[in-house]
Scaffold this active site. Structure first.
Site, PDB file in Angstrom:
ATOM      1  N   TYR A   1       0.784  -1.238   0.000  1.00 22.14           N
ATOM      2  CA  TYR A   1       0.000   0.000   0.000  1.00 22.14           C
ATOM      3  C   TYR A   1       0.820   1.296   0.000  1.00 22.14           C
ATOM      4  CZ  TYR A   1      -4.188  -2.821   1.091  1.00 22.14           C
ATOM      5  OH  TYR A   1      -5.222  -3.719   1.072  1.00 22.14           O
TER       6      TYR A   1
ATOM      7  N   CYS B   1       0.947  15.570  -1.514  1.00 23.57           N
ATOM      8  CA  CYS B   1       0.790  16.161  -2.856  1.00 23.57           C
ATOM      9  C   CYS B   1       0.855  17.682  -2.806  1.00 23.57           C
ATOM     10  CB  CYS B   1      -0.511  15.707  -3.505  1.00 23.57           C
ATOM     11  SG  CYS B   1      -0.418  14.021  -4.136  1.00 23.57           S
TER      12      CYS B   1
ATOM     13  N   CYS C   1      -0.481   8.950  -5.849  1.00 26.12           N
ATOM     14  CA  CYS C   1      -1.666   9.792  -5.997  1.00 26.12           C
ATOM     15  C   CYS C   1      -1.793  10.279  -7.445  1.00 26.12           C
ATOM     16  CB  CYS C   1      -1.570  11.005  -5.080  1.00 26.12           C
ATOM     17  SG  CYS C   1      -1.635  10.637  -3.322  1.00 26.12           S
TER      18      CYS C   1
ATOM     19  N   GLU D   1      -2.388  13.275  -8.513  1.00 25.51           N
ATOM     20  CA  GLU D   1      -1.668  14.529  -8.750  1.00 25.51           C
ATOM     21  C   GLU D   1      -0.205  14.254  -9.100  1.00 25.51           C
ATOM     22  OE1 GLU D   1      -3.495  13.646  -6.179  1.00 25.51           O
ATOM     23  OE2 GLU D   1      -4.561  15.339  -5.268  1.00 25.51           O
TER      24      GLU D   1
HETATM   25 ZN   LIG Z   1      -1.688  12.848  -2.664  1.00 20.56          ZN
END
Ligand SMILES: [Zn+2]
Length: 150
Positions: free
Chosen positions: A65, A107, A70, A72
């Site tokens: 995991y 992010c 992400c 972005e």
């Molecule tokens: Zn993120």
């Protein structure tokens, strides 16, 4: 506090510029490519470079995991790989019933590497858009040799 918005506004999609509406639609499309078999939480992002090119990204999960990516970050990775370094705006699309999905803390820092960027956050139906900026949601980001005087 989570769920409270104080420095942003919610606007109707139809009231945004054509460029931003297009960016949001590209992020909706990017979301369809999400690889998220573990969470089933699909996210799409689209970044608009200063010279008007759109790069798309989606979240990419992994059996391990923590190494997932992400949306972005994958969008910015594509843009950086194409030689872009200045950006106008980022659109982020996810689907939570009662809240918008702003970028995670990691992010925010990742995107702050480049320049001030406007953020447009919505859901797949694109009815309402949370309009904010990286500056507003990431005060005091980490910078090498930052001059934060107190
Ligand atoms: Zn993120």
């Amino acid at each position: 506090m989570a769920g409270q918005i104080s420095i942003s506004s919610i606007q109707k999609m139809k009231n945004l510029s054509a460029d931003i509406q297009n960016l949001l639609r590209e992020a909706v499309e990017a979301r369809l490519s999400s690889y998220s078999p573990y969470s089933n939480f699909k996210v799409g992002a689209a970044v608009l470079s200063e010279d008007g090119v759109i790069f798309k990204g989606c979240n990419v999960e992994n059996a391990s995991y923590p190494i997932g990516m992400c949306a972005e970050k994958t969008a910015f990775g594509a843009a950086i790989c194409a030689g872009k370094r200045k950006f106008k705006a980022v659109a982020i699309i996810a689907d939570q019933e009662k809240v918008f999905t702003p970028p995670c803390g990691g992010c925010r820092q990742f995107m702050s590497e480049f320049n001030e960027i406007d953020l447009y956050i919505s859901k797949p139906d694109l009815t309402n858009v949370l309009v904010t900026s990286l500056k507003d949601i990431l005060p005091l980001q980490f910078e090498v040799n930052a001059d934060y005087s107190f």
